[in-house]
Write a protein that holds these residues in place. Structure first.
Motif, short mmCIF file in Angstrom:
data_model
loop_
_atom_site.label_atom_id
_atom_site.label_comp_id
_atom_site.label_asym_id
_atom_site.label_seq_id
_atom_site.Cartn_x
_atom_site.Cartn_y
_atom_site.Cartn_z
N VAL A 102 12.82 67.47 3.17
CA VAL A 102 11.87 68.26 3.96
C VAL A 102 11.92 69.72 3.54
N LEU A 103 13.13 70.25 3.41
CA LEU A 103 13.29 71.65 2.98
C LEU A 103 12.68 71.88 1.61
N ALA A 104 12.90 70.94 0.69
CA ALA A 104 12.37 71.09 -0.67
C ALA A 104 10.84 71.14 -0.66
N PHE A 105 10.19 70.25 0.09
CA PHE A 105 8.73 70.23 0.13
C PHE A 105 8.18 71.51 0.76
N VAL A 106 8.80 71.97 1.83
CA VAL A 106 8.34 73.20 2.48
C VAL A 106 8.50 74.39 1.54
N PHE A 107 9.65 74.47 0.86
CA PHE A 107 9.87 75.58 -0.07
C PHE A 107 8.87 75.57 -1.21
N LEU A 108 8.62 74.39 -1.79
CA LEU A 108 7.70 74.33 -2.92
C LEU A 108 6.30 74.78 -2.50
N GLY A 109 5.86 74.40 -1.30
CA GLY A 109 4.57 74.87 -0.82
C GLY A 109 4.55 76.36 -0.61
N PHE A 110 5.65 76.90 -0.07
CA PHE A 110 5.76 78.33 0.18
C PHE A 110 5.73 79.12 -1.13
N ALA A 111 6.56 78.69 -2.10
CA ALA A 111 6.62 79.40 -3.38
C ALA A 111 5.32 79.26 -4.14
N TYR A 112 4.69 78.09 -4.06
CA TYR A 112 3.42 77.84 -4.75
C TYR A 112 2.37 78.87 -4.33
N HIS A 113 2.26 79.10 -3.03
CA HIS A 113 1.26 80.05 -2.54
C HIS A 113 1.68 81.50 -2.80
N GLN A 114 2.97 81.78 -2.81
CA GLN A 114 3.42 83.16 -2.95
C GLN A 114 3.33 83.66 -4.39
N VAL A 115 3.64 82.81 -5.36
CA VAL A 115 3.63 83.27 -6.76
C VAL A 115 2.37 82.84 -7.49
N GLY A 116 1.48 82.11 -6.82
CA GLY A 116 0.20 81.79 -7.44
C GLY A 116 0.20 80.58 -8.32
N GLY A 117 0.85 79.48 -7.87
CA GLY A 117 0.82 78.22 -8.62
C GLY A 117 2.08 78.00 -9.42
N LEU A 118 2.49 76.72 -9.50
CA LEU A 118 3.71 76.37 -10.24
C LEU A 118 3.52 75.16 -11.15
N ASP A 119 2.29 74.64 -11.23
CA ASP A 119 2.03 73.41 -12.01
C ASP A 119 2.98 72.30 -11.56
N LEU A 120 2.97 72.04 -10.26
CA LEU A 120 3.90 71.06 -9.70
C LEU A 120 3.60 69.63 -10.14
N GLY A 121 2.37 69.39 -10.59
CA GLY A 121 2.03 68.05 -11.07
C GLY A 121 2.88 67.67 -12.27
N SER A 122 3.03 68.58 -13.23
CA SER A 122 3.83 68.27 -14.41
C SER A 122 5.31 68.16 -14.07
N VAL A 123 5.76 68.96 -13.08
CA VAL A 123 7.16 68.87 -12.63
C VAL A 123 7.42 67.49 -12.01
#
Length: 559
Positions: A460-481
């Protein structure tokens, strides 16, 4: 206030430090990993001997809880004040005209004073602190005796964390990774002396003052030794500390606000951890007469094996990335611009550890029984089987646990105490919920439910963090990860199939004999590695090959 470099010189210094860190990422992580590997190998020897000394019954519960409690306090200091504040502030201070010397001197003065005060309170109140556990009778009396000798570890753990932060900020990662080797050697020496004098003592009613002194005293002496060995390393690095106590004009009000939020977050997280310890230590008391169930000692033994791949791979890589992450945030532009470096570093934190962590977690699951039986050879077969079940459930959370570490480092580097507080509260509520559930299931499944909570809370923490960081830094290409993680998981399954098959064959041939467990570790491990490499080729995981070449090139540089 100390004078800063001109903006152009500051940027040039920042770029030079970052370039050096990026170039040496493989070397820095390899240095930490090599020291951690030796330390973990000795740590396994330490754990093997400890299991022989105290078994996995009430005496083990008493020592494990007393020797673990200083770590809970350390996390509040180290994670909440030292790692969260020291390293980011030191990297900022390095840009000052005096190299940040006056600022760092004052910051260290506060840190040393705080650590001493907390260590003193913890030692004086050791008896009261042990009431957190669910032990009683002779086991509680023994735990309190252990605690009075173990609590001074808080002081030296804290100083060790400060020294490590100073060395990491200066780009020196090796000594901090190697120092725990000394700790394990001292602890092993104490356990050998104990076994020579008294043999195994799993009954808390037979322990004497001399036994307590040898076991708990050597454990604390090891922490003292690992701290002292860093002093000459710091001196050779050019570091000198001059006590300074003035606080005004150095920006400590902002540091204090961030540290306060971080401290609250970790208090909540550690309160959850202490509740887990309380529930775990009560499992043996809830079991029916003559029934053995996994308790806190089994949980700690499984955690030691769980931490092996995490510390060797994930922690080493993420620690080497942390200074880069802090500097990338500090040089960002206005209104969220200039975050390209942040995106790149976060992606590295999500991909580089995964290349090793995902297959390693599968190894822990598939080879759990021979691992526990072979390493903790002092345990009875039914105790080892219960511990192996705990390890299998715990190992499911290895990757989520790694991302949770990245979340903390991200919030520490960006000094976002409020965001960290919210995310830690969320994870703790989930973990405590599962610990409460563990009280209502049969005792044999209690610790398994707690480990399931570890998986769910970190996920749960990992999913929340990834959403938070994704919006804050402008995308992380999480699909490829995600695609990389899926391919690594599939390759790990390819390796797991022959390893599971050979376990069935060896078990029918040799049963539960100890020699068969060692044979399984060797043959099963080789079959897993062979199958996994086939999976790497089959699913075209080029990242693994790149990672392996990078690490090998750093370990064997060309002349």
């Amino acid at each position: 206030m100390a004078e800063k470099f001109p903006a152009s010189e500051e940027g040039q210094l920042d770029a030079e430090i970052d370039a050096s860190d990026h170039k040496n990422l493989g070397r820095n992580s390899a240095l930490m990993a090599s020291g951690t590997l030796v330390s973990r190998v000795l740590g396994m020897v330490n754990a093997m001997l400890l299991a022989k000394v105290v078994g996995q019954d009430l005496a083990a519960e008493a020592f494990r809880s007393a020797n673990t409690l200083p770590n809970f306090i350390l996390v509040l200091l180290s994670g909440g004040i030292l790692n969260a504040v020291l390293l980011p502030q030191i990297t900022k201070a390095m840009k000052r005209a005096d190299g940040g010397r006056q600022f760092v001197d004052r910051l260290l003065g506060i840190a040393f004073a705080l650590i001493f005060f907390v260590a003193l309170l913890s030692t004086v109140g050791a008896g009261a602190l042990m009431q957190i556990t669910d032990l009683n009778g002779a086991a509680m009396h023994l735990a309190i005796a252990f605690a009075y000798l173990c609590m001074p570890q808080v002081l030296f753990y804290g100083i060790f964390a400060i020294f490590g932060n100073l060395l990491n900020a200066r780009g020196s990662f090796g000594p901090f990774g190697w120092a725990p080797v000394v700790n394990n050697m001292v602890a092993i020496g104490g356990e050998i002396v104990f076994l020579h004098m008294w043999g195994q003592q799993s009954d808390p009613t037979v322990w004497t003052h001399e036994m307590v002194l040898v076991l708990a005293g050597s454990a604390t002496l090891g922490i003292v030794a690992q701290t002292l060995v860093l002093i000459p390393v710091l001196y050779r690095s050019g570091f000198r500390w001059r006590p300074r106590w003035g606080l005004r004009g150095y920006g400590f009000s902002k540091v204090g606000r961030f540290a306060g939020l971080t401290f609250i977050a970790l208090c909540i997280a550690q309160a959850g951890g202490l509740y887990v310890m309380r529930v775990s230590t009560g499992m043996l008391g809830r079991a029916a007469p003559g029934e053995y169930v996994a308790g806190y000692a089994a949980y700690q033994n499984a955690m030691m094996l769980f931490q092996m791949p995490y510390s060797l791979i994930a922690f080493s890589l993420l620690t080497a990335l942390f200074p880069q992450l802090a500097r990338a945030w500090q040089r960002r532009g206005p209104v969220g611009t200039g975050l390209g470096d942040m995106r790149q570093i976060i992606r590295q934190g999500l991909t580089l550890p995964a290349v090793g962590i995902i297959p390693a977690s599968m190894v822990l699951i598939v080879l759990a029984r021979p691992l526990v039986r072979g390493i903790f050879w002092g345990l009875r077969p039914y105790e080892a089987a219960a511990t192996a079940n705990v390890l299998m459930v715990m190992a499911l959370s290895t990757m989520a646990y790694t991302i949770a570490t990245l979340q903390q480092q991200y919030c520490f580097a960006t000094e976002q105490g409020g965001a960290n507080l919210v995310m830690q509260c969320l994870a703790t509520v989930v973990q405590v919920g599962f610990a409460v559930w563990a009280l209502f299931v049969p005792p044999a499944y209690g610790v398994l439910v707690i480990c399931l909570g570890m998986l769910v809370s970190n996920s749960v923490l990992a999913f929340v963090f990834l959403g938070f960081a994704y919006h804050q830094v402008g995308g992380l290409d999480l699909g490829s990860v995600a695609w990389l993680h899926i391919r690594l998981g599939l390759a790990s399954i390819v390796g797991a199939v022959p390893a599971i098959a050979v376990q069935w064959v060896v078990h029918r041939w040799l049963g539960d004999a100890l020699m068969g467990q060692y044979l399984l570790l060797v043959v099963g491990g080789l079959l897993f590695l062979t199958g996994f490499m086939v999976g790497v080729k089959l699913f075209r995981i080029t990242e693994f090959q790149t990672f392996a070449r990078r690490i090998l090139s750093k370990l064997h540089p060309a002349h």
